[in-house]
Every structure is written in C-alpha cells, then in structure tokens.
Scaffold this active site. Structure first.
Site, mmCIF file in Angstrom:
data_model
loop_
_atom_site.group_PDB
_atom_site.id
_atom_site.type_symbol
_atom_site.label_atom_id
_atom_site.label_comp_id
_atom_site.label_asym_id
_atom_site.label_seq_id
_atom_site.Cartn_x
_atom_site.Cartn_y
_atom_site.Cartn_z
ATOM 1 N N ASP A 23 1.557 -8.744 -3.068
ATOM 2 C CA ASP A 23 1.450 -7.783 -1.976
ATOM 3 C C ASP A 23 2.725 -6.949 -2.039
ATOM 4 O OD1 ASP A 23 1.545 -6.384 0.410
ATOM 5 O OD2 ASP A 23 1.493 -8.156 1.713
ATOM 6 N N LYS A 88 7.346 2.684 -1.083
ATOM 7 C CA LYS A 88 5.890 2.757 -1.218
ATOM 8 C C LYS A 88 5.338 4.064 -0.647
ATOM 9 C CE LYS A 88 1.837 -0.105 -0.092
ATOM 10 N NZ LYS A 88 1.482 -1.414 0.492
ATOM 11 N N GLU A 188 -5.844 -3.754 0.012
ATOM 12 C CA GLU A 188 -5.267 -4.774 0.898
ATOM 13 C C GLU A 188 -6.307 -5.405 1.828
ATOM 14 O OE1 GLU A 188 -1.942 -2.623 2.531
ATOM 15 O OE2 GLU A 188 -0.956 -2.599 0.574
ATOM 16 N N ASP A 212 -4.381 -4.011 10.308
ATOM 17 C CA ASP A 212 -3.121 -4.342 9.623
ATOM 18 C C ASP A 212 -1.964 -3.549 10.224
ATOM 19 O OD1 ASP A 212 -0.974 -4.616 7.890
ATOM 20 O OD2 ASP A 212 -2.144 -4.352 6.062
#
Ligand code: ADP
Ligand code: MG
Length: 624
Positions: A23, A88, A188, A212
C-alpha cells in the site's frame, strides 16, 4: 519466513518465492504478505518498528543517502526543503495538472515545461516523483527482505481507483526502479474488499461501498463484484481532505481558546509540537472522552490545553459532513440505493474517529464494517492479490489477461504503454497526443508490445500514418489514439485528430506470435534492465523537454526581437548555449538545471511581451 518444498518429480528443492503486497499511501505506506504456513495475510513489522512507514523522504544536508519513514518525518518542519511528503499527489502529473497546489508544498516543485512531468528540486539535484516513490518502495522492500529473510523481487502495488493511466504507469516505474517486478496494480478499494474476503469465491455477487479517509485524502468507491471481476461503479472524494485537516482544526481551536503565543505559528519546533499534540488528542479521543496535555514555548512557559470528545466532534463535524456529501454523490452516480449495498467497508487511519463511524453507518443505514485494522486493510488485500498471482489459490478465478504491454512510440523512441500487461481482455484504452513541430500534417503511429522503456528493445507489431492533419502550430492538434483488444487478442488501433475529425484505423494481428518462452524472456529482460531503462527514460524525457524549450525560446526571440533589449538577447543566447552544452552530455541533472535557469530568465520577458500584445489588441477597441 520462506518455505522450502521438495519437488518429488525432479527431486530438487524448490523455494517458494514470496510476492508482497504494498500500500503506497499519500501519508503512510505498508508492506504485507500471506504467511506460507497459516495462509493468513500479515502486515510486516520489521524489528518492532511497527507496520506503518510514513511516506516521507528526507535528503540529508551532507548529501548522504535518503532517509525514509518516521525518521524522515522529524525533518518536515526543521528542514522542509529537503523533506518530501505527499509525493503520491505528484505522481504521473504535469505542472499544469497541479495548478496552484504546488505552492502549498514545503519543497520546490519545478515548472520547466508545463506539459512535462513535474520534478522536485533538492539543492542541485532534480528528482521525479517516480524516483521519490521508488525510495519509499526500496525501504519497504528492505524491511520485507529483512523480516522474511528472503529476497523480495515481485510485488502487487495499490493505487486509488481514480488514478489514470499515467499515474498507474508512474507507480509501475517506481516499483521497477526499486528493483521490484510489479505484477499488478490493484485499486485500493478492490484490495480492501479482498482483505474482507469479498470476491474470493467466484460465485460471490456483492455490491460494497469502500469509505477511505486517510491522512490527506478522502475516497469513496462503490464496487460491484461478480465472477471475480471487480467493477468500479462510481468514485468520489476530496484529494485535499483527511486526518491532517482534523489535526489542523484542533490546533486552531487551541490557539484561540487558550490564547497561545504567535510563536506557535511561526517557530517550526513549536508548530511541530502543536501539530503533534493535536494529532495525539485526536487519536486519544478515538478511545476516551477527555484529553489534557501541556505545551511549552521556547521561554519555558507552560500552556495547559484540553479537549473533550464532544468539543472535538463539534470541530470536525463540517469536515465529516463533506465526506458524507461525497458519499451521497457516489451513491447517486452508481444509481443504487443504500439498501442495495451488501457492506460498507472502512479504510484509512482516520476512520477510527467515532464520529466518522457513526456518520457513515447512519448515511448508509447499516453498521459500517471496521473489523480489520483500517491502516493495514489495503496492504492485506494487496498481499492476497499477490498470493492469487503466485498461484497459491487455485480456487480463485483468474481472468484472461494480455501477457505483455501494448503501446505506441513517442518522442525519443520511448514506449508509451496504452494497455498494460495483465489487463483483462477484452479491453479498451486510449490516450491523447499532439504534434511536436509547427505545421506537422502527418503523424506516424507505431505500435509495440513489451515491457522495456525503449521501443527498440520491444517487439514492433505494426505502424501506420495519420495523414491530413490541418497545419497548426505544434501542440495544438489533439490526436486520440485508441486501442481495442478483443477477446481473441486482436488489436484494433484507431487515431483521430479531434479538431478536424481526421481519422485512420488499422487492425493488427496476430499479436500472440510469441511463444510462452519468448514472453518469459521479455519479462526477464525487463526485470534485469529495469533500473537502466528507467534512468534512460528519465534522460530521454529531459532531453525531449529541453529540445522543446529551445524550440519555444527560439521561436519567441525570433518573433519578439523588437521588444527585447540587447542584454536580454545576449543573456538568453548565453543560457541557450549552456543548455545545448548540457544536452550534449549524458547527465540528466545539468540539463534540468540549465532548463530551469533558461525558464526563469525568459519568463519575465514573456510576461512583458504578453502584456504588450494584450495592449495592442485592446488599442482602438471601444468597450461598451
Ligand atoms: P494514507 O492512506 O493517506 O496514507 P492512512 O490511512 O495511513 O493515510 O491514515 C493516516 C491518518 O490516520 C493520519 O491523519 C492519522 O493521524 C490518522 N489516524 C491514525 N490513527 C488514528 C486514530 N486512532 N484516531 C484518529 N485518527 C487516526
Ligand atoms: Mg491509504
């Protein structure tokens, strides 16, 4: 731990290689694997340092090796220019994609060519987000190798469901640069569902919502799972909303309520102390009702601060409400009702906040599922996907996939992937391109298959030319190239110039002219040369961007000579020369540095000339 098996047929030892699941998060990253004996997914906790590795890279001032994780995070406020976080967000993006968000970062993002991919400058070195992500992946790989006592060469990496092609490709490149063969990029929310065991049985038919809430981002995805296919029905969210914002509202509340001195906003150490105390309060209140601590300023004066769960809830309610509004939109886009959902899964550290749990459960009208650790759930799911790809779960249906990446040649002889290897077929994908020279009327489209970055090292499947593009300045035509790969593996390629609607189509077959051994060999080669390839790609990208900049500057000075002073012209020429010298070399950083300088030098003239032309255009025109 690796297991050793004896192959009875050959009488040899066989080492079962572990494929890890990663992850790669905006705030935190984790690596997990499926234990060969227990068959359970586990997040790796190397040397008792915990499973979570903060996604922060710090470059020491003395030029030493980069530091990753908790240790790097300490430098966020004391040495922000050498400490890169949230990389990211930059992955696979051009400066134009970023817009004004670049200014909010503590480090320097280079704007050398607004169509090119962003780079980050630390002292005199330039790093791409791919290289920085690779640093994080290297750390995860090292931890896994250390904890499992076996080499780790292959991985599954997760990305947000909304990541586009270029962001996914950048994630793959980062993996390769870290010495990992990326077997698959997994969404994800798909990983989260797998961790909850959803979709493991091919006869499973489920619809789930995955909520999330991480450190800096919020994503809601609605998935439909049937026959082992995970379909994303809708996604929504906010790429600038997460746990950091909860910390911020707490810090702001204390600053006003307890009248903290201004130094808590200006002194990096005190800012850090306040931020960490706010985060601690938030986490503590996930379990308890009252929080108390004290802050100390540089003069040693003590400021007691307190927060109750009720106060905290009031502070964060507007933020939580924003996530619920996004859930409402996602549900509407999926054309489902809350009652159609079989489960609501909670992912991300911030879903530990009780108000979040309550608000989500209330909105979806069912208790949200938080039985797995929300920090680890995505990595655990990635580990399960890795285990499936390793062939350890034969009961799980594997879909038909393309064995090698399909793409076209772009400037500099690079392969631009359009359909990545392991994509389910049939599949359809496309990208937009443009011309690189003024007045270009033909565009050659050469189609390749393979995993290497340079087309010369891949297999050419065919080429054709899109003719009749109306003459326009470079960069203006919009050419859509679409790949359609049908279930028989026949590839159809179509190119359309959107402004003029010029189109051309070809069918390319048979694309499985390769034996299994050849495919295997191509994959092996790509593994062996991964590092070389990525640096070759980065150099070629820098050269291409530099050539485009030279072309633009040349054009600009030619057209606007009358608006420039002698000094400006000489300075520009000298800098152009420096860039040409750098281009003659084989190093990337000097090219980027010279481009950066040329850009800074010419930007003020460009703005001035622009103003002149606007004034000229306005002259003689009456308004109203
Ligand atoms: P990302 O996916 O963006 O990398 P994570 O899922 O790791 O992020 O979430 C990190 C966030 O979770 C941080 O803001 C952290 O403060 C928050 N967090 C972690 N534990 C708790 C907790 N017990 N209560 C509230 N928030 C928490
Ligand atoms: Mg996450």
């Amino acid at each position: 731990m690796a297991t050793v098996a004896i192959n009875l047929a050959t009488g040899t030892f066989q080492q079962e290689e572990i494929i890890v699941g990663i992850d790669l998060g905006t705030t935190n990253s984790l690596v997990a694997y499926v234990h060969p004996d227990t068959r359970q997914p586990l997040a790796i906790n190397d040397q008792g340092r915990g499973t979570i590795v903060p996604s922060v890279v710090h470059f020491p001032a003395d030029g030493g090796e980069p530091v990753v994780g908790t240790e790097a995070r300490e430098f966020l406020l004391t040495d922000p220019q050498r400490t890169i976080y949230s990389v990211k967000r930059l992955l696979g993006k051009s400066y134009r994609d970023l817009g004004n968000h670049a200014e909010q970062l503590g480090y320097k993002v280079i704007d050398d060519n607004s169509e090119g991919l962003v780079k980050i400058r630390v002292d005199d070195r330039f790093y791409s987000p791919i290289e920085l992500s690779a640093d994080i992946l290297k750390e995860l790989r090292a931890r896994a190798e250390h904890a499992l006592k076996t080499p780790v060469n292959r991985a599954v990496i997760t990305v947000p469901a909304y990541f586009n092609d270029s962001q996914r490709q950048a994630t793959r490149d980062a993996g390769r640069l870290a010495g990992l063969e990326v077997l698959r990029i997994v969404n994800e929310p798909t990983a989260a569902a797998l961790a909850y065991g959803i979709g493991l049985d091919p006869s499973d038919e489920k619809t789930v919502a995955v909520y999330d809430l991480g450190g800096g981002t919020f994503d809601i995805s609605i998935l439909r799972i049937q026959q082992g296919i995970f379909e994303v029905l809708s996604t929504n969210g906010d790429t600038y909303l997460g746990g950091d914002d909860l910390d911020r509202v707490v810090a702001e509340h204390w600053t006003t309520t307890f009248q903290l001195p201004a130094t808590f906003q200006t002194n990096p150490h005190l800012q850090q102390q306040l931020r960490l105390a706010a985060e601690m309060a938030k986490k503590y209140l996930s379990q308890h009702d009252d929080f108390t601590t004290q802050l100390t300023d540089e003069a040693g004066q003590v400021f007691p601060v307190t927060l109750t769960r009720a106060q905290f809830n009031d502070l964060i309610r507007p933020l939580v409400d924003r996530t619920i509004a996004a859930c409402r939109q996602a549900l509407a886009d999926s054309t489902l009702a809350a009652s159609d959902l079989d489960a609501v899964l909670l992912v991300g550290g911030s879903t530990r906040v009780p108000l979040v749990y309550d608000a989500v459960s209330e909105f979806f009208d069912q208790p949200a599922n938080n039985s797995l650790n929300p920090d680890e759930v995505v990595a655990l799911g990635a580990a399960i996907q890795a285990d499936i790809l390793a062939g350890n779960r034969r009961d799980v249906l594997l879909l038909d996939v393309t064995p090698l990446t399909l793409g076209i040649e772009t400037l500099g002889g690079l392969l631009d992937p359009i359909i990545p290897r392991n994509s389910k077929i049939p599949t359809k994908a496309g990208r937009q391109y443009t011309t690189s020279v003024d007045g270009q009327v033909n565009l050659k489209i050469a189609v390749y298959q393979g995993e290497r970055d340079l087309v010369s090292q891949n297999r050419k499947l065919g080429e054709f030319t899109l003719r009749g593009i109306p003459a326009m300045p470079a960069g203006l035509p919009k050419v859509d190239v679409n790949f359609l790969l049908n279930a028989d593996g026949i590839l159809q390629v179509e190119a359309i110039e959107l402004r003029s609607n010029t189109r051309q189509q070809v069918e390319i077959k048979p694309q499985y002219g390769l034996t299994d051994e050849q495919v295997e060999q191509m994959l092996m080669d790509s593994l062996v040369h991964a590092k070389e390839d990525v640096s070759a790609r980065l150099l070629i990208e820098a050269r291409t961007a530099a050539e485009q900049l030279l072309y633009q500057v040349g054009n600009f000075t030619k057209k606007n000579r009358q608006h420039l002073t002698e000094e400006e012209l000489t300075a520009t020429e000298a800098q152009v020369e420096r860039l040409r010298t750098a281009l003659a070399g084989t190093e990337r950083d000097p090219i980027l540095k010279a481009m950066d300088e040329l850009d800074e030098l010419t930007r003020p003239y460009a703005e001035r000339v622009m103003n002149i032309s606007i004034q000229q255009a306005m002259a003689g025109k009456k308004i109203g």
